[in-house]
Design an enzyme around this catalytic site. Structure first.
Site, PDB file in Angstrom:
ATOM      1  N   ARG A 159      -2.587 -13.702  24.817  1.00 24.67           N
ATOM      2  CA  ARG A 159      -2.996 -13.919  23.436  1.00 24.67           C
ATOM      3  C   ARG A 159      -2.281 -12.935  22.521  1.00 24.67           C
ATOM      4  O   ARG A 159      -2.158 -11.750  22.841  1.00 24.67           O
ATOM      5  CB  ARG A 159      -4.512 -13.690  23.296  1.00 24.67           C
ATOM      6  CG  ARG A 159      -5.347 -14.856  23.733  1.00 24.67           C
ATOM      7  CD  ARG A 159      -5.181 -16.046  22.783  1.00 24.67           C
ATOM      8  NE  ARG A 159      -5.932 -17.206  23.214  1.00 24.67           N
ATOM      9  CZ  ARG A 159      -5.431 -18.188  23.966  1.00 24.67           C
ATOM     10  NH1 ARG A 159      -4.180 -18.145  24.380  1.00 24.67           N
ATOM     11  NH2 ARG A 159      -6.186 -19.226  24.296  1.00 24.67           N
ATOM     12  N   HIS A 218       4.072 -20.524  21.758  1.00 23.54           N
ATOM     13  CA  HIS A 218       2.762 -20.759  22.400  1.00 23.54           C
ATOM     14  C   HIS A 218       2.768 -22.053  23.226  1.00 23.54           C
ATOM     15  O   HIS A 218       1.932 -22.942  23.015  1.00 23.54           O
ATOM     16  CB  HIS A 218       1.634 -20.791  21.370  1.00 23.54           C
ATOM     17  CG  HIS A 218       0.298 -20.426  21.979  1.00 23.54           C
ATOM     18  ND1 HIS A 218      -0.673 -19.730  21.321  1.00 23.54           N
ATOM     19  CD2 HIS A 218      -0.197 -20.644  23.229  1.00 23.54           C
ATOM     20  CE1 HIS A 218      -1.725 -19.561  22.112  1.00 23.54           C
ATOM     21  NE2 HIS A 218      -1.447 -20.106  23.276  1.00 23.54           N
TER      22      HIS A 218
END
Lengths: 319, 319
Positions: free
Chosen positions: A234, A282
């Site tokens: 993250r 991502h």
């Protein structure tokens, strides 16, 4: 028998992939795909289920009767931070395909750094035939922070490729053939680590954990001397200003970043074109949308059949 | 007891790596490193051993009394084509490190194609945050031609990463968990193969085997439709004019080439800068020079101790 509750789908994935995956999914109930404008003003009260990934901030206000919230990915920080999250089970997406994809990305990044891919690309751009001194995987130790399902799978695969692998997690994990550290053994773990792989969930404890202080504790004894940082977890776990100065000063030798403090990564970010940084948007472990819906179907079937849900998130721990 | 025979070293590797690896090697005998100008006019007659990689063409003429020739790599075509090769055992280099390095390269190439690395690099160059539709390893079949030590190791590791793997070799090989084909089953093997990995020795049978006719038989049913060619074996096995036209026409979707018909690859070659081709300068499995000398020491000790040499090449088969 009352008719079965519809399912709200609010997934910021590639829209065509969601559409395609919805064909044939949830055959016995209505699907309300929020990407579809006909549902824009639909009343969502009385609906039991929602499958979400970076859903609209007003979702929980508009759908006050949810019984279960399903995350569209392994991480749930994007749900936990939404206003009005109801006090109902939150189920993460755990799936062979998602795990396998993350390991593909992690192994590829480790190999590209190991095999000096960017240096060879630069030589090719100059049409220059020249070999570089080349250590092998066994000359490096990859340290994985986060030894859940994803971390363990990556550890095993890196190990098969020949890397030395160590793992760190908040609570001790026993993993076959991998030396693991926990909690306050972090510094010992970092001192052994040449390639640091981040696969941590984003929680209050992990926010900003990848910072200058931590990078300074990494091994500088590997064949490339400067350590390498690879984050597939993250963006909120990393301090990007620190990564940039560490790359500038040589505290870090290189990086691979799939996640960022702010996503999408801003066009003006230096990360995009740094010679020793690989950027991906991502996508390290993009969910297989068909697999996601099949997982949600299974969990709903369990619930309606009186069985407990699986992969329920501990909201206090944050993962 | 007569003094022990010197060892001739004629290795076109990185000179500093050879120098470094020679420190402490062959402690009980003289080493004649041909890269060292003081040995330039040295009389080499009466010497038993030579370790060679792309050695000078007059080596065998100058050293007429060799009892064993050691190849500096897994391949031996560079020795077999030298004039005056004496009728003595030729020993290939087989080594854990060399095998591991080749698998690093093969796995990295397969992952870079799978994960659309070049497409993401192109997006990053435009500072564009966008995800591409992404199949996973299990959606592809990698076909390996050449199922010796290198091919089997690569097969096992690709399989752990999630790829379907099939193998082809001249003679049937049984490999745990891998479906293998042999000899005239080549077309069946090719029809299943999305990523073709070449790990063949160069022999009269394999010269030019990777040509337009073969590429046309590869699977076009994979998620990327067009097949991908990855050669870590020998450049002489490939027809580069055919690879170029196959890439131009779409018969091949992409390629990774570590070896070339003529090495070094000429600066004017189009391969250097094609958007869908990865070029490396014959470094896929560069020999660990220390490991090479230790292998040669062991084999000489066996021979002088009355034991048979290992890894002796079948000169008729050419590998």
């Amino acid at each position: 028998m009352p008719s079965k509750s519809p399912v709200i789908v609010d997934l910021k994935f590639i829209p065509e992939e969601v559409e395609a995956a919805l064909k044939g999914a949830f055959p016995d109930r209505e699907v309300i795909n929020r990407a579809d404008t006909i549902h824009y003003n639909r009343n969502l009260s009385g609906i039991d289920y929602a499958v979400v990934w970076k859903s609209a901030p007003d979702l929980f206000e508009r759908a006050p009767d949810l019984k279960v919230v399903f995350s569209g990915g392994a991480g749930v920080d994007h749900v936990l931070t939404l206003p009005g999250l109801p006090d109902v089970p939150l189920v993460r997406f755990v799936d062979r395909s998602l795990t396998t994809r993350m390991s593909e990305w992690v192994v590829m990044q480790c190999l590209m750094h190991l095999r000096q891919h960017r240096a060879y690309e630069a030589l090719a751009a100059k049409r220059e035939w020249r070999d570089l001194s080349q250590p092998e995987a066994a000359d490096f130790t990859v340290g994985i922070m986060g030894m859940g399902v994803l971390g363990q799978d990556a550890a095993r695969k890196l190990s098969v490729l020949g890397f030395n692998v160590v793992g760190w997690s908040r609570s001790k994990k026993a993993v076959d053939g991998i030396e693991t550290y926990a909690g306050d053994e972090l510094d010992t773990f970092l001192a052994r680590t040449d390639f640091l792989v981040g696969l941590l969930p984003l929680t209050p404890d992990t926010k900003g954990i990848f910072n200058a202080g931590l990078f300074a504790k990494l091994s500088r004894n590997g064949p490339f001397a400067a350590p390498i940082f690879i984050n597939g977890g993250r963006g909120g776990s990393q301090v990007e200003a620190d990564i940039l100065s560490a790359l500038d000063s040589g505290l870090l030798g290189a990086a691979s970043l799939d996640v960022f403090e702010q996503e999408p990564l801003l066009p003006e970010s230096r990360f995009w074109q740094m010679p020793n940084v690989y950027v991906t948007p991502h996508v390290a472990a993009s969910s297989d949308v068909k697999a996601l819906f099949s997982h949600v179907e299974q969990q709903i079937a369990r619930l309606e059949g009186g069985l407990p849900l699986q992969h329920v998130v501990d909201k206090l721990a944050g993962y």
